[in-house]
Each structure stands twice: as C-alpha cells, then as structure tokens.
Design an enzyme around this catalytic site. Structure first.
Site, PDB file in Angstrom:
ATOM      1  N   HIS A   1      11.611  -9.347  -8.465  1.00 31.43           N
ATOM      2  CA  HIS A   1      10.177  -9.023  -8.451  1.00 31.43           C
ATOM      3  C   HIS A   1       9.355 -10.174  -7.873  1.00 31.43           C
ATOM      4  O   HIS A   1       8.953 -11.088  -8.581  1.00 31.43           O
ATOM      5  CB  HIS A   1       9.718  -8.715  -9.880  1.00 31.43           C
ATOM      6  CG  HIS A   1       8.370  -8.071  -9.963  1.00 31.43           C
ATOM      7  ND1 HIS A   1       8.048  -7.147 -10.920  1.00 31.43           N
ATOM      8  CD2 HIS A   1       7.246  -8.221  -9.209  1.00 31.43           C
ATOM      9  CE1 HIS A   1       6.795  -6.754 -10.757  1.00 31.43           C
ATOM     10  NE2 HIS A   1       6.289  -7.405  -9.729  1.00 31.43           N
TER      11      HIS A   1
ATOM     12  N   ARG B   1       3.400 -10.584   0.499  1.00 30.51           N
ATOM     13  CA  ARG B   1       2.065 -10.398   1.093  1.00 30.51           C
ATOM     14  C   ARG B   1       2.035 -10.104   2.595  1.00 30.51           C
ATOM     15  O   ARG B   1       0.973  -9.783   3.124  1.00 30.51           O
ATOM     16  CB  ARG B   1       1.184 -11.630   0.826  1.00 30.51           C
ATOM     17  CG  ARG B   1       1.135 -12.127  -0.609  1.00 30.51           C
ATOM     18  CD  ARG B   1       0.556 -11.122  -1.553  1.00 30.51           C
ATOM     19  NE  ARG B   1       0.217 -11.695  -2.857  1.00 30.51           N
ATOM     20  CZ  ARG B   1       0.006 -10.987  -3.953  1.00 30.51           C
ATOM     21  NH1 ARG B   1       0.116  -9.673  -3.924  1.00 30.51           N
ATOM     22  NH2 ARG B   1      -0.314 -11.569  -5.082  1.00 30.51           N
TER      23      ARG B   1
ATOM     24  N   HIS C   1       5.364  -0.273 -12.455  1.00 32.57           N
ATOM     25  CA  HIS C   1       4.271  -1.062 -13.014  1.00 32.57           C
ATOM     26  C   HIS C   1       3.615  -0.166 -14.056  1.00 32.57           C
ATOM     27  O   HIS C   1       2.920   0.781 -13.714  1.00 32.57           O
ATOM     28  CB  HIS C   1       3.290  -1.431 -11.888  1.00 32.57           C
ATOM     29  CG  HIS C   1       2.046  -2.120 -12.348  1.00 32.57           C
ATOM     30  ND1 HIS C   1       1.820  -3.457 -12.113  1.00 32.57           N
ATOM     31  CD2 HIS C   1       0.950  -1.678 -13.001  1.00 32.57           C
ATOM     32  CE1 HIS C   1       0.643  -3.795 -12.601  1.00 32.57           C
ATOM     33  NE2 HIS C   1       0.090  -2.725 -13.150  1.00 32.57           N
TER      34      HIS C   1
ATOM     35  N   ASP D   1       7.688 -12.110 -11.019  1.00 30.87           N
ATOM     36  CA  ASP D   1       6.429 -11.495 -10.568  1.00 30.87           C
ATOM     37  C   ASP D   1       5.603 -12.530  -9.797  1.00 30.87           C
ATOM     38  O   ASP D   1       4.379 -12.626  -9.976  1.00 30.87           O
ATOM     39  CB  ASP D   1       5.646 -10.903 -11.735  1.00 30.87           C
ATOM     40  CG  ASP D   1       4.511  -9.982 -11.299  1.00 30.87           C
ATOM     41  OD1 ASP D   1       4.402  -9.691 -10.082  1.00 30.87           O
ATOM     42  OD2 ASP D   1       3.716  -9.564 -12.161  1.00 30.87           O
TER      43      ASP D   1
ATOM     44  N   GLY E   1      -2.765 -12.433 -11.242  1.00 31.88           N
ATOM     45  CA  GLY E   1      -1.465 -12.881 -10.741  1.00 31.88           C
ATOM     46  C   GLY E   1      -1.317 -14.387 -10.687  1.00 31.88           C
ATOM     47  O   GLY E   1      -2.277 -15.105 -10.403  1.00 31.88           O
TER      48      GLY E   1
END
Length: 430
Positions: A63, A67, A182, A308, A327
C-alpha cells in the site's frame, strides 16, 4: 557476477541465524556457513562483511501512493521507489488514485510502463475498481487483470453503494483478483478531520466517527462471504474492525487485512496540537483501538503491516487539520520506528515483525518471488543495523514528501543496504 554477503544475522524460514548469502547475477545462489571456502579461487566476488547486521528478505509493502501520473509535485515513481529502497522495501503495491485513473487497460498499461521505466524496486500496480474511482460503475476487471493489474482498489474513497460493491466482488472473484477496500461510510464522517473523542474536543476540531469504518467493514464482510472474493481490508484502525475480521476468519471468509505503522505506534491522545503531520485517513484512533491492533498483530488476526505511504507537498500540509490534506509518508520510517517502539520494548518479537513485513504480505497476494530468502529466488534483500541509534532527519528522505510526525525520533534499525534483483539500489553512506 558474484556477490557474497558474509556473517550477517539472516532471517530465513522464520528464524534468525548467522549465515552467508551468495548472489549470482539477479538470483540467490546459496545460503549457508562460510560460503567463501566453497568458491573457486579464480572467481571474482564482491564481498560485504555484514557482521552484527540483520539480513532479511526485501520488505513487501502492499500500500503506497506514487502520485504519478497526475500529481508529480507530491511524488514521482522515481522518488517514491527510492524512498522504498531507503526503507528496505523491494516490492510495493501502488494505489490507483492517479490522473488519468488506471481504469482501462490502456491507462493501466501506461502506468505499468512508467513503473518499469522509473522504478528502482518491483512496483505492482493496482487498477481501479470503478470508473474514475467514483464508486458508481464497475470496470471490466477481467480486462484489467489481463493488462497487468495485480489487485483492484478505489483507495482514497470507500465504495458507498452495496450493490456496486457486490457486483465488483462478483467480478473480482470470477477472475481471481484481490479486492482491496478503503473502508469508509461517508455519511458517518460528519465533515470530521480527526477521530471523534476527547482530543477532538480539546483541539476544537470536528470529529470523524469510527463507525464510518466498522459499519462498512461489516457490510463488506457479509458480501465477501456471499461472493467468495479475496477481500483485503486496507489500514484498519478500530477495535471493532479487529473483532469483525477475527469473526470473519472464524467463519471461513477469505479476508486479509493490513495495519499501518502510524496506527500501531500512535493514538489520538499523542497528537500534541493542531499539527497536520498527524492528519491521516483513517485518523489516529483511541488508545483502546491501538491496543486492539497490537493484540490483532500478536494473534494473527492482522495479516500484515503496510505503510499507506502518502506524500504531499509542504503547501498541501500547511493549513492545520482543517485546511490540509490527509496522509503521511511511511516508506522510510516504517521498519526503524516499528523495531524501536515495538520490538525493543518487547511488545512484538523481531521474527514476528519481519513475518508481517515479508512472507505474510507475499503469501496473501500470491507474490511467489517475494518475501523469502531461498536459493533460486530473485535476490531482493535488505540489511539493517539494529545496534546503533540514529535520529530520523528530513534531509535524509528520498521521498518528495516530508509529511510525517516521526521526523526527529531516535531510532534503531536503519537500513544499510537494499538489493533488488542482485543490484545494490540503496547503500547508506559512511
């Protein structure tokens, strides 16, 4: 090309023992004691003396967010994969919240080509479950699998419609694709930016109910039972979620789950102020939730740890909890923080931590070349220093994102070397 890793404390088959590891080209050729004596005297060998260092399979992180394409100001495949290597990770699963979204075979193939071109570690690519990740129309999952998707997810958004999730699970089960969710019922978020509770009240911030996670997880587990899909619960964060997954496994439902380092190491009461480096989704939960996650790690309810890794620009994180993006980064701090805070404090054994970061994620997602050191396997290896402390410094990050509350922490377990397919892709400078 021969490379000999000598005298390290090697994690193999669930155990730690002092061994040598011989690499030939991109593969592990042999693992054993005093392998140098078995080599021809004429052989050209690059030798590394790893006395007092830990040698492990390359870590596996299912995970991460890279981007690119679409948001390269936050991270690129190059910087993200360098950050992974810096953290000892050699195989990662990259999420599909990109622009364009990898929701068609052509879009997916373009991202996979970029991953192979720019990545310094093995990057497995998620495709989106629904068109444009909008949770409304299920993509052609068979075509996405044929185009190279290793799993599907709409990460960043929960699928709000039970019907859409049911149809997606039916498709994913039919073609043998893991579906990673999610988990978030948006109607129970109440425009929150932090976990609902005393800390939210203290900081005068709107709270997100933990029911937004557990209620949707309960729905999904019943749907997974009905469809037979491999359902993977991303970044679980609540006591109720741990209990639900424990129940589901007892029922024989094909469910796996991950916990993130930040949810294992921090609770909302640890947030010192309105500091957006502590803002993530799901948010940091209560101390009781954190303790339930640690219990889930210990008893096997939680299958793996996944970072994450979610890099943002400084501007993205400049507005406090109410004005900034959700995040934090994780690739470069995960192992050292987990080792320091959990293993050195005797809350988790080193062997169990390594299992959660190597063989368990590889087994769950059917990654047959990752997670174990075995002769004949691809030579993906990480080397860590458990003895000497260091301070996590923002200037050492390879990621574009500096958004983490762990900067400045004194840690043990810094990465010394990372090999991907027999090549050293990260080496700590003296």
């Amino acid at each position: 090309m021969l490379t000999l890793l000598q005298n390290g404390m090697v994690y193999q088959a669930g155990h730690l023992q002092q061994l040598d590891v011989l690499l030939k080209d991109d593969k592990i050729a042999a693992i054993g004691v005093e392998l140098a004596a078995l080599l021809p005297s004429t052989a050209e060998v690059k030798k590394y003396d790893l006395q007092n260092l830990l040698v492990t399979p390359g870590l596996v992180d299912v995970h991460v967010h890279y981007r690119q394409p679409g948001y390269s100001q936050k991270e690129t495949i190059k910087t993200g994969s360098l950050a992974a290597a810096h953290g000892g990770f050699t195989t990662v699963g990259a999420m599909p919240n990109l622009d364009p979204v990898p929701d068609t075979p052509a879009n997916l193939k373009a991202v996979i080509d970029l991953n192979q071109q720019d990545g310094v570690v093995h990057i497995l690519q998620y495709a989106a479950i629904t068109q444009r990740r909008q949770g409304k129309a299920v993509n052609n999952l068979a075509a996405l699998k044929a185009a190279g998707a290793f799993a599907v997810s709409d990460d960043g958004s929960g699928i709000q419609s039970a019907e859409v999730m049911y149809r997606a699970m039916q498709q994913a089960a039919a073609v043998g694709l893991p579906l990673a969710e999610h988990i978030e019922d948006e109607s129970l978020l109440f425009n929150g930016v932090i976990n609902a509770g005393p800390k939210a009240t203290e900081l005068n911030l709107p709270g997100m109910s933990s029911l937004s996670e557990s209620s949707q997880l309960a729905r999904d587990l019943i749907l997974a039972q009905a469809t037979g899909v491999h359902y993977h619960a991303c970044h679980i964060s609540t006591k109720a979620s741990v209990a639900l997954i424990r129940w589901a496994k007892q029922q024989g439902i094909q469910v796996t789950c991950e916990a993130s380092p930040h949810h294992l190491l921090l609770a909302d009461q640890d947030i010192p102020a309105d500091d957006s480096n502590y803002k993530m989704n799901p948010p940091l939960r209560s101390k009781a939730d954190r303790q339930a996650l640690l219990a889930g790690l210990a008893d096997g309810t939680i299958d793996m740890i996944a970072t994450d890794h979610a890099p943002h620009t400084e501007a993205d994180k400049a507005g406090g909890f109410c004005g900034s993006a959700f995040g934090i980064t994780g690739s470069e701090t995960a192992f050292s923080m987990l080792y320091t805070q959990l293993v050195k404090t005797h809350q988790l054994s080193l062997e169990r931590l390594l299992e959660l970061l190597t063989i368990k994620p590889a087994q769950a997602f059917g990654l047959h070349q990752a997670g174990e050191l075995l002769p004949g396997r691809i030579a993906d290896i990480a080397v860590f220093d458990l003895q000497h402390p260091t301070v996590i410094s923002a200037q050492d990050y390879y990621s574009k994102g500096k958004n983490t509350p762990f900067t400045g922490e004194k840690v043990y377990g810094q990465t010394q070397l990372t090999f991907v397919a027999g090549q050293a892709v990260y080496q700590k400078e003296d």
